[in-house]
Design a protein around this motif. Structure first.
Motif, mmCIF file in Angstrom:
data_model
loop_
_atom_site.group_PDB
_atom_site.id
_atom_site.type_symbol
_atom_site.label_atom_id
_atom_site.label_comp_id
_atom_site.label_asym_id
_atom_site.label_seq_id
_atom_site.Cartn_x
_atom_site.Cartn_y
_atom_site.Cartn_z
ATOM 1 N N SER A 215 -3.586 -3.954 11.076
ATOM 2 C CA SER A 215 -2.677 -3.009 10.402
ATOM 3 C C SER A 215 -2.066 -1.922 11.308
ATOM 4 C CB SER A 215 -3.180 -2.485 9.103
ATOM 5 O OG SER A 215 -4.148 -1.484 9.337
ATOM 6 N N ALA B 211 -0.725 6.229 3.546
ATOM 7 C CA ALA B 211 -0.768 5.007 4.481
ATOM 8 C C ALA B 211 0.632 4.284 4.434
ATOM 9 C CB ALA B 211 -1.564 3.770 3.927
ATOM 10 N N GLN C 4 0.795 -1.304 0.105
ATOM 11 C CA GLN C 4 0.081 -0.087 -0.032
ATOM 12 C C GLN C 4 0.752 1.242 0.045
ATOM 13 O OE1 GLN C 4 -3.208 0.238 -0.313
ATOM 14 N NE2 GLN C 4 -2.910 2.221 -0.624
ATOM 15 N N THR D 89 -2.028 -3.983 4.993
ATOM 16 C CA THR D 89 -2.579 -2.676 4.602
ATOM 17 C C THR D 89 -3.384 -2.394 3.329
ATOM 18 O OG1 THR D 89 -0.616 -1.543 5.969
ATOM 19 C CG2 THR D 89 -2.069 -0.104 4.677
ATOM 20 N N THR E 241 6.618 -1.896 10.282
ATOM 21 C CA THR E 241 5.817 -0.693 9.658
ATOM 22 C C THR E 241 6.698 0.113 8.674
ATOM 23 O OG1 THR E 241 3.867 -0.978 11.259
ATOM 24 C CG2 THR E 241 4.119 1.116 9.738
ATOM 25 N N GLN F 178 -3.138 1.498 9.801
ATOM 26 C CA GLN F 178 -3.112 2.013 8.784
ATOM 27 C C GLN F 178 -3.932 1.721 7.862
ATOM 28 O OE1 GLN F 178 -0.199 3.755 7.965
ATOM 29 N NE2 GLN F 178 -0.034 3.533 10.346
ATOM 30 N N THR F 179 -4.799 0.707 7.944
ATOM 31 C CA THR F 179 -5.978 0.404 6.990
ATOM 32 C C THR F 179 -7.001 1.352 7.668
ATOM 33 O OG1 THR F 179 -5.369 -1.750 6.179
ATOM 34 C CG2 THR F 179 -7.809 -1.335 6.110
ATOM 35 N N HIS G 192 -8.402 -2.711 10.447
ATOM 36 C CA HIS G 192 -7.923 -1.229 11.001
ATOM 37 C C HIS G 192 -6.836 -1.544 12.266
ATOM 38 C CE1 HIS G 192 -7.560 2.881 12.268
ATOM 39 N NE2 HIS G 192 -7.787 2.509 13.048
#
Length: 510
Positions: free
Chosen positions: A305, A40, A36, A266, A76, A308-309, A302
């Motif tokens: 991740s 994000a 992604q 994500t 991440t 991030q989502t 959500h």
């Protein structure tokens, strides 16, 4: 079945000695993948030796440091603009192990799920030869497919992978019927790429003949009062003649094995093509179970991740096409309505940030895969992309919904139905019905009388008043049968003739 369950149970204890000893990425990261893009941050993870330090780097541009905890490491990445290719490298200090993934792109990643009409491959669509020949030209649209697996427990990684991250080829997209890469998913991604002009990652996880309950967590099902009962096979539409009757229809078994493992990923959003298996199974609960599943997926992705989502990530779905002619009892008309949480359109107050592709006007009586599987998946994917462009990407000038009525009024000799936009209409019979009910209830079909369209204008149609007392005229409904229209020949479309009005039911005022 026993083998599948055994594999699932082993993987549920994923931090095993074997996993800890093998330094690697998890199953759904690989060469050619799409992560992604910014704003994000993409999440990557894998297995290693507990206590080891892991460094993750992207083509040497920066490093992310993390530690292996209980056999798992997770990182991440910093936000990366759309593009590539990059090399993604993870290194573990204790064993001096290193793994590099090549040809990694950053773009938008979409999840595609559902039952057999989502599992329907590009090799099965109309004009399949032409479609397959185009595949290799779209090198920045990448595909990944989870294998068909079930589990009684939530898995953290996929038990198997059917198609690892790959550049598209005719062979990959035209694989075995109903069990290889999705036509709707591919076409959606391809059409979206033609608009966005940057990489698109497509993650396909679907299984024919499965109800929404199999794809839902137990917490979501309990919200709708659904128990852990095992569905009876005779209640299901047999979507694919080759399908077996198996435990794939049990509550949560596909959520556990084919969705829950993906939660750390994500994603931009999801598209869904399902509902046939619920036409006669928990049908009256679908107006709860489907919206709740969407809510639950959003919350879970959500959280998985690390935020991030998006908590309200865009979710598109296909309203069911057709199955049997002249049939008002196969459940399709009710499921179509319940797919919208009984609003008739999407997005709506209950299903925010969703979009719907209407498919009632693309029946296929001659489909070699049965009429429940129309070969025309191009129109469905195109309508989904219109919705994605408007809802997910905020394009203001993209029309993605067909006309929907705002009100219906009883006049002396006719009933006027006003729509929320300009319409293209034809005068015809058999599409509208009026409820004539002394007690103002309209639950049974014998209270509904067919009426013809007498006249139409810019944003309205006039239908005949039925032969019953005006005081008993209660509601109007449209396309309220399984198979109301011929191919692209419903009576009401958007003014440009492209998007059909969906089925609806509406109270009539005096």
């Amino acid at each position: 079945m026993q083998t599948t369950v055994a594999i699932s149970l082993v993987l549920s204890a994923f931090a095993s000695v074997l996993s800890a000893e093998t330094f690697r990425f998890s199953s759904y990261y690989g060469n050619h993948m799409v992560l992604q893009k910014a704003p994000a941050e993409a999440v990557v993870w894998g297995y290693g030796q507990t206590g080891a330090k892991v460094v993750v780097s992207l083509s040497g541009s920066y490093e992310v440091f993390t530690t292996v905890i209980n056999g798992i490491w997770r990182a991440t990445l910093e936000p990366v603009k759309a593009g590539g290719p990059y090399n993604l490298t993870a290194s573990q200090n204790i064993t001096n192990s290193s793994v590099t993934l090549t040809d990694v792109l950053f773009g938008d990643t979409w999840l595609c799920s559902g039952q057999s009409n989502m599992a329907f491959t590009l090799g099965q669509v109309i004009n399949a030869t032409e479609e397959l020949a185009l595949a290799s030209k779209y090198t920045d649209v990448r595909i990944f497919q989870a294998a068909l697996e079930m589990s009684e427990e939530e898995l953290i990684d996929l038990a198997r992978v059917e198609v690892p991250w790959s550049r598209p080829t005719a062979k990959l997209l035209g694989g075995k019927e109903f069990s290889h890469f999705s036509a709707v998913c591919w076409l959606f991604g391809r059409y979206l790429y033609e608009t966005l002009k940057y990489p698109i990652g497509l993650v396909h996880s679907s299984w024919g003949g499965t109800p929404v309950e199999a794809w839902s967590s137990t917490r979501a099902l309990h919200t709708c009062g659904l128990t852990d009962s095992v569905p009876h096979s005779e209640l299901f539409v047999q979507s694919d003649p080759s399908e077996d009757v198996s435990d794939k229809r049990k509550n949560s078994v596909l959520w556990n094995a084919m969705i829950h493992p993906l939660l750390n990923m994500t994603i931009t959003g999801a598209i869904w093509y399902q509902g046939e298996a619920n036409a006669n199974y928990n049908r009256d609960k679908y107006n709860c179970s489907f919206p709740i599943m969407i809510d639950d997926w959003r919350m879970a992705f959500h959280k998985g991740s690390g935020g991030q989502t998006a908590l309200d990530f865009p979710f598109g779905f296909v309203q069911l096409s057709t199955y049997r002619k002249n049939d008002k009892k196969d459940g399709f008309r009710e499921i179509r309505w319940h797919q919208t949480a009984d609003y008739g359109f999407a997005p709506n107050k209950r299903m925010k940030n969703t979009f719907m592709a209407v498919a009632i006007d693309v029946p296929d009586e001659k489909s070699p895969f049965g009429s429940i599987h129309p070969e025309d998946k191009q129109d469905v994917a195109y309508r989904l992309v219109l919705g994605a462009r408007a809802v997910a990407y905020g394009e203001k000038n993209v029309s993605f919904q067909g006309p929907f009525p705002t009100h219906a009024v009883l006049k002396q000799d006719f009933i006027g139905i006003v729509f929320n936009q300009g319409i293209y209409a034809i005068s015809d019979n058999g599409f509208f019905e009026i409820c004539c009910s002394e007690d103002k209830t309209c639950e049974t079909d014998d209270k509904w009388l067919p009426v013809p369209i007498e006249k139409h204008g810019f944003d309205y149609v006039l239908v005949s008043k039925p032969k019953c007392p005006a005081a008993n005229i209660t509601a109007v409904r449209y396309l309220w049968t399984d198979w109301p229209c011929k191919f692209k020949a419903c009576p009401i479309y958007s003014s440009d003739g492209l998007l059909p009005a969906p089925p609806f039911i509406l109270a009539i005022t005096n």
